[in-house]
Write an enzyme that holds these catalytic residues in place. Structure first.
Site, mmCIF file in Angstrom:
data_model
loop_
_atom_site.group_PDB
_atom_site.id
_atom_site.type_symbol
_atom_site.label_atom_id
_atom_site.label_comp_id
_atom_site.label_asym_id
_atom_site.label_seq_id
_atom_site.Cartn_x
_atom_site.Cartn_y
_atom_site.Cartn_z
ATOM 1 N N HIS A 105 48.806 -22.455 -29.389
ATOM 2 C CA HIS A 105 50.190 -22.065 -30.024
ATOM 3 C C HIS A 105 49.942 -21.831 -31.469
ATOM 4 O O HIS A 105 50.494 -20.550 -31.876
ATOM 5 C CB HIS A 105 51.168 -23.237 -29.907
ATOM 6 C CG HIS A 105 52.376 -23.256 -30.929
ATOM 7 N ND1 HIS A 105 53.739 -22.549 -30.354
ATOM 8 C CD2 HIS A 105 52.646 -23.479 -31.945
ATOM 9 C CE1 HIS A 105 54.350 -22.740 -31.160
ATOM 10 N NE2 HIS A 105 54.084 -22.982 -32.154
ATOM 11 N N GLU A 106 49.326 -22.345 -32.274
ATOM 12 C CA GLU A 106 48.764 -22.081 -33.621
ATOM 13 C C GLU A 106 48.421 -20.667 -33.665
ATOM 14 O O GLU A 106 48.343 -19.758 -34.803
ATOM 15 C CB GLU A 106 47.983 -23.094 -34.344
ATOM 16 C CG GLU A 106 48.709 -24.425 -34.433
ATOM 17 C CD GLU A 106 50.228 -24.363 -34.894
ATOM 18 O OE1 GLU A 106 50.390 -23.589 -35.883
ATOM 19 O OE2 GLU A 106 50.783 -25.339 -34.722
ATOM 20 N N HIS A 109 50.574 -17.860 -33.654
ATOM 21 C CA HIS A 109 51.017 -17.636 -35.097
ATOM 22 C C HIS A 109 50.078 -16.498 -35.778
ATOM 23 O O HIS A 109 50.317 -15.711 -36.386
ATOM 24 C CB HIS A 109 51.213 -18.756 -35.916
ATOM 25 C CG HIS A 109 52.479 -19.430 -35.471
ATOM 26 N ND1 HIS A 109 53.747 -18.984 -35.421
ATOM 27 C CD2 HIS A 109 52.450 -20.968 -35.510
ATOM 28 C CE1 HIS A 109 54.503 -20.099 -34.959
ATOM 29 N NE2 HIS A 109 53.755 -21.228 -35.162
#
Length: 238
Positions: A105-106, A109
């Site tokens: 998920h990071e 980004h």
């Protein structure tokens, strides 16, 4: 007589604040429970969160971002200013499905940043204004109650300042949902997780998304409370 319930001046609008707090606590409990559940479920690939993050970044041709460990629990985040993926200890060195999902998920980004994803840029631009509005909205609103003819102007200004903080929370939603969608797409198309494990990672990220939904709901409830408390006064002063 203006004394509220039983003469104690009970402000019923506090119920809106309480509702927002309950939603936030429920979402936080959900994400912690889901993370703990799948933090005990080791991925078949055996890659740690740090390994996963580095592999995803390499696969996307991103070499200027550093993966590092930071203290705290669920403190994972991507910092575009320092170009760092910051993973908590329970993610950085863990090969659990929960850790893999959070690390991916990071990296979502990071990919947003590299591709100049517009909502991410907008959220970054809103940070100073949102912080400014969150700090000053209440003082400005209260000041407006004591300024006579200038009161309505300051009350409107207070609403505007608080709305900046609400807008930031709303813009955060597509940013977080999109990062999770990118992460799950990568995990589904790679050998990082077995096919049956991707659904578990999706559950972890889905629970995390609830915290952002709850934050938006809490902000909107707080804004509604401000409208109830100060909106009538603004009309009366006209």
């Amino acid at each position: 007589m203006g004394y509220g319930f039983y003469g104690f001046g009970f402000d019923w609008t506090y119920l809106l604040v309480i509702l927002g707090a309950v939603l936030s606590m429920a979402a936080s409990a959900k994400v912690k429970g889901t993370f703990q559940k799948y933090s005990r479920d080791w991925s078949a690939g055996g890659m740690t969160g740090a390994d996963v993050a580095r592999q995803i970044l390499r696969s996307q041709g991103i070499y200027d971002v550093t993966v590092r460990q930071v203290p705290g629990e669920l403190t994972d985040h991507y910092d575009p200013r320092s170009k760092t993926v910051n993973l908590s200890a329970s993610v950085y060195g863990s090969a659990s499905i929960a850790a893999v999902g959070v690390a991916a998920h990071e990296c979502g980004h990071v990919i947003q940043d590299a591709t100049e994803y517009i909502p991410l840029r907008l959220r970054a631009a809103l940070v100073p204004a949102a912080n400014f509005g969150a700090k000053l909205s209440w003082p400005v609103l209260i000041l407006g109650l004591f300024l006579g003819e200038m009161g309505p102007f300051f009350i409107q200004l207070g609403f505007l300042l608080f709305s900046l903080a609400v807008l930031f929370q709303i813009v955060t939603l597509p940013v977080e949902f999109n990062a999770s969608a990118r992460a799950l797409k990568i995990l589904s198309g790679s050998q990082i997780l077995a096919q049956g494990e991707v659904g578990k990672a999706r559950e972890v990220l889905g629970a995390a998304a609830l915290t952002y939904v709850a934050a938006v709901a809490a902000s909107l409830l707080q804004f509604l409370r401000l409208l109830i408390l100060f909106g009538g006064r603004r009309r009366d002063d006209r």
